[in-house]
Motif scaffolding. Structure first.
Motif, mmCIF file in Angstrom:
data_model
loop_
_atom_site.group_PDB
_atom_site.id
_atom_site.type_symbol
_atom_site.label_atom_id
_atom_site.label_comp_id
_atom_site.label_asym_id
_atom_site.label_seq_id
_atom_site.Cartn_x
_atom_site.Cartn_y
_atom_site.Cartn_z
ATOM 1 N N UNK A 1 -37.493 -23.601 -18.807
ATOM 2 C CA UNK A 1 -37.552 -22.706 -17.648
ATOM 3 C C UNK A 1 -38.924 -22.031 -17.603
ATOM 4 N N UNK A 2 -39.550 -21.946 -16.432
ATOM 5 C CA UNK A 2 -40.912 -21.394 -16.339
ATOM 6 C C UNK A 2 -40.915 -19.864 -16.371
ATOM 7 N N UNK A 3 -40.616 -19.299 -17.531
ATOM 8 C CA UNK A 3 -40.486 -17.843 -17.605
ATOM 9 C C UNK A 3 -41.820 -17.127 -17.403
ATOM 10 N N UNK A 4 -42.934 -17.819 -17.638
ATOM 11 C CA UNK A 4 -44.230 -17.155 -17.470
ATOM 12 C C UNK A 4 -44.522 -16.817 -16.008
ATOM 13 N N UNK A 5 -43.907 -17.561 -15.094
ATOM 14 C CA UNK A 5 -44.126 -17.295 -13.677
ATOM 15 C C UNK A 5 -43.004 -16.458 -13.074
ATOM 16 N N UNK A 6 -42.023 -16.075 -13.883
ATOM 17 C CA UNK A 6 -40.913 -15.258 -13.407
ATOM 18 C C UNK A 6 -41.105 -13.806 -13.842
ATOM 19 N N UNK A 7 -40.310 -12.927 -13.250
ATOM 20 C CA UNK A 7 -40.372 -11.501 -13.587
ATOM 21 C C UNK A 7 -39.230 -11.152 -14.543
ATOM 22 N N UNK A 8 -39.595 -10.712 -15.735
ATOM 23 C CA UNK A 8 -38.540 -10.260 -16.649
ATOM 24 C C UNK A 8 -38.115 -8.845 -16.240
ATOM 25 N N UNK A 9 -36.813 -8.665 -16.012
ATOM 26 C CA UNK A 9 -36.310 -7.399 -15.481
ATOM 27 C C UNK A 9 -35.408 -6.677 -16.478
ATOM 28 N N UNK A 10 -35.453 -7.092 -17.732
ATOM 29 C CA UNK A 10 -34.681 -6.410 -18.774
ATOM 30 C C UNK A 10 -35.467 -6.442 -20.063
ATOM 31 N N UNK A 11 -35.033 -5.654 -21.015
ATOM 32 C CA UNK A 11 -35.548 -5.784 -22.366
ATOM 33 C C UNK A 11 -35.031 -7.087 -22.984
ATOM 34 N N UNK A 12 -35.652 -7.503 -24.064
ATOM 35 C CA UNK A 12 -35.099 -8.588 -24.872
ATOM 36 C C UNK A 12 -34.078 -7.954 -25.807
ATOM 37 N N UNK A 13 -32.800 -8.285 -25.585
ATOM 38 C CA UNK A 13 -31.695 -7.621 -26.271
ATOM 39 C C UNK A 13 -31.143 -8.551 -27.345
ATOM 40 N N UNK A 14 -30.929 -8.032 -28.549
ATOM 41 C CA UNK A 14 -30.516 -8.869 -29.658
ATOM 42 C C UNK A 14 -29.088 -8.671 -30.104
ATOM 43 N N UNK A 15 -28.491 -9.752 -30.590
ATOM 44 C CA UNK A 15 -27.209 -9.728 -31.292
ATOM 45 C C UNK A 15 -27.458 -10.411 -32.618
ATOM 46 N N UNK A 16 -27.615 -9.619 -33.671
ATOM 47 C CA UNK A 16 -28.038 -10.184 -34.946
ATOM 48 C C UNK A 16 -26.876 -10.609 -35.827
ATOM 49 N N UNK A 17 -25.742 -9.971 -35.664
ATOM 50 C CA UNK A 17 -24.573 -10.318 -36.472
ATOM 51 C C UNK A 17 -23.340 -10.219 -35.589
ATOM 52 N N UNK A 18 -22.796 -11.354 -35.178
ATOM 53 C CA UNK A 18 -21.675 -11.374 -34.254
ATOM 54 C C UNK A 18 -20.622 -12.352 -34.768
ATOM 55 N N UNK A 19 -19.835 -11.928 -35.754
ATOM 56 C CA UNK A 19 -18.800 -12.833 -36.264
ATOM 57 C C UNK A 19 -17.731 -13.111 -35.231
#
Length: 421
Positions: free
Chosen positions: A259-277
């Motif tokens: 996906x061409x994310x460099x030409x798109x507008x990111x409208x959120x933070x990068x949100x993580x899920x590090x431990x999701x059993x």
């Protein structure tokens, strides 16, 4: 109906949690003559779940139809969740294969969906939506739950009912107070999500990448927003976290047909899920039922949680409504719900928990995925399973396995005969 007062004795069922499962169950029970107190700890009627795949798989379509939500979803711009899946053998493309139209659900942001279904519950006769009400304990008599205690804007109060329903997520307070533990399955992948505006995808449909063992997906949603997720093996987490945004971007850029994310507008933070059993618990106990994530939380990479939340609400309403209204044996009705839940979910959860070990495809998966990339009928069969319209026994039935074997043998024969395939 909405309200902030109750005698605590005017309901047949009290539900903790007014998100997807709880609101759907309240509507479906009330339409069957059950009086429902729907308790939601948050005070804002527009509250929504942030961390989600925002996907209603096709198995949820009958529930959406019964709830009457499909026209509202379409008017809100929900996107039909057609998909294509990348594998090392090429793309699996169910929608490109000949045949009748495939069943579909919707991709829709929870900021759109949650207030919509909660408002529908509030407007349903027989439902009292009580915002700012958080369950703090259970009321028990004779070894069974007969209500809850809740912290409310007016202070601590009791709500008595024939049935208590936990629809309050994977860390269910109802389950905690009832002493109903969850069985946990380790997930050895982590995930980071971000939302983009103006991100074109081929065909305008969802994409999933099976990179063995890493994963990624891009799901288009309403409002022109696409959620992009990267789901790598946890072994990569230390390096990934050194430069979160750089690592996320590099991962996506490296995807096949990225996906061409460099030409798109990111409208959120990068949100993580590090431990999701993954987690599952007994779906019932005396006077109690669990639905949605409170009953079973699967691996988020499959995007099935919303669909299963709605399905479990429907199974519960179908099984217990007469008894919850005082016209039958509630324990027998709860046993029927538990049987349905286990029958419909156990196989899916077993496979998801095994795949959550961040391993490459096993021999049977290699057989089915490689054949689906080469054969349209098997791609459509894969769609039925990925949409949770069929379970593992039908997905891996002898006819499908034999067809997959024949497709791969023919492909091998073509290669040995000099074909570039």
């Amino acid at each position: 109906m909405t309200g902030d007062e109750s005698t605590g004795q005017d309901h047949d069922v009290v539900i903790s949690g007014a998100s997807l499962a709880g609101s759907a169950a309240a509507i479906l029970l009330a339409r069957r003559g059950v009086r429902v107190a729907l308790l939601e700890r948050r005070s804002d009627p527009s509250a929504y779940k942030v961390l989600c795949t925002h996907s209603l798989t096709a198995n949820a379509r009958p529930v959406l139809d019964e709830l009457g939500l499909v026209p509202a979803l379409e008017e809100a711009g929900a996107v039909r969740n057609e998909a294509r899946w990348y594998t090392r053998w090429g793309w699996i493309e169910p929608g490109a294969a000949p045949g009748p139209a495939l069943p579909y659900g919707f991709n829709v942001r929870r900021s759109t969906l949650d207030p919509m279904i909660r408002a529908r519950a509030a407007q349903t006769d027989g439902v009292d939506l009580l915002l700012g009400h958080q369950v703090t304990g259970l009321i028990r008599e004779g070894g069974r739950a007969v209500g809850v205690r809740a912290s409310t804007p007016q202070g601590e109060r009791e709500f008595r009912a024939r049935l208590v329903v936990g629809a309050d997520g994977k860390d269910s307070a109802v389950a905690k107070h009832a002493g109903v533990p969850a069985r946990l399955h380790e997930n050895t992948r982590f995930a980071y999500f971000a939302h983009f505006r103006g991100l074109p995808l081929p065909g305008g449909i969802a994409h999933t990448w099976f990179l063995e063992p890493d994963m990624a997906y891009a799901f288009p949603n309403d409002g022109g927003i696409t959620v992009v997720a990267v789901v790598p093996d946890k072994k990569r987490l230390p390096d990934f976290r050194k430069d979160l945004e750089g690592s996320f971007t590099a991962f996506v850029r490296a995807l096949p047909e990225a996906p061409p994310i460099d030409s798109a507008e990111r409208v959120s933070k990068v949100i993580g899920v590090l431990d999701y059993p993954l987690a599952d618990r007994a779906p019932t106990a005396p006077g109690l039922a669990f639905i949605g994530d409170a009953a079973l939380t699967s691996d988020p990479l499959w995007g099935v949680g919303c669909g299963w939340a709605l399905e479990s609400a429907q199974w519960l309403a179908q099984a217990v409504a007469p008894a919850a209204a005082g016209r039958g044996d509630l324990d027998r009705a709860l046993a029927a719900y538990a049987r349905t839940h286990r029958r419909r979910m156990r196989g899916h959860q077993y496979l998801a928990a095994d795949f959550a070990k961040a391993r490459p495809f096993n021999p049977l998966e290699r057989l089915m995925f490689s054949a689906a990339a080469r054969d349209g009928a098997l791609a459509r069969h894969m769609h039925m399973f990925g949409s949770r319209l069929i379970g593992p026994p039908r997905f891996l039935n002898p006819v499908a396995v034999a067809k997959a074997s024949a497709v791969n043998l023919r492909h091998r024969g073509e290669r040995s005969g000099g074909s570039p395939g």
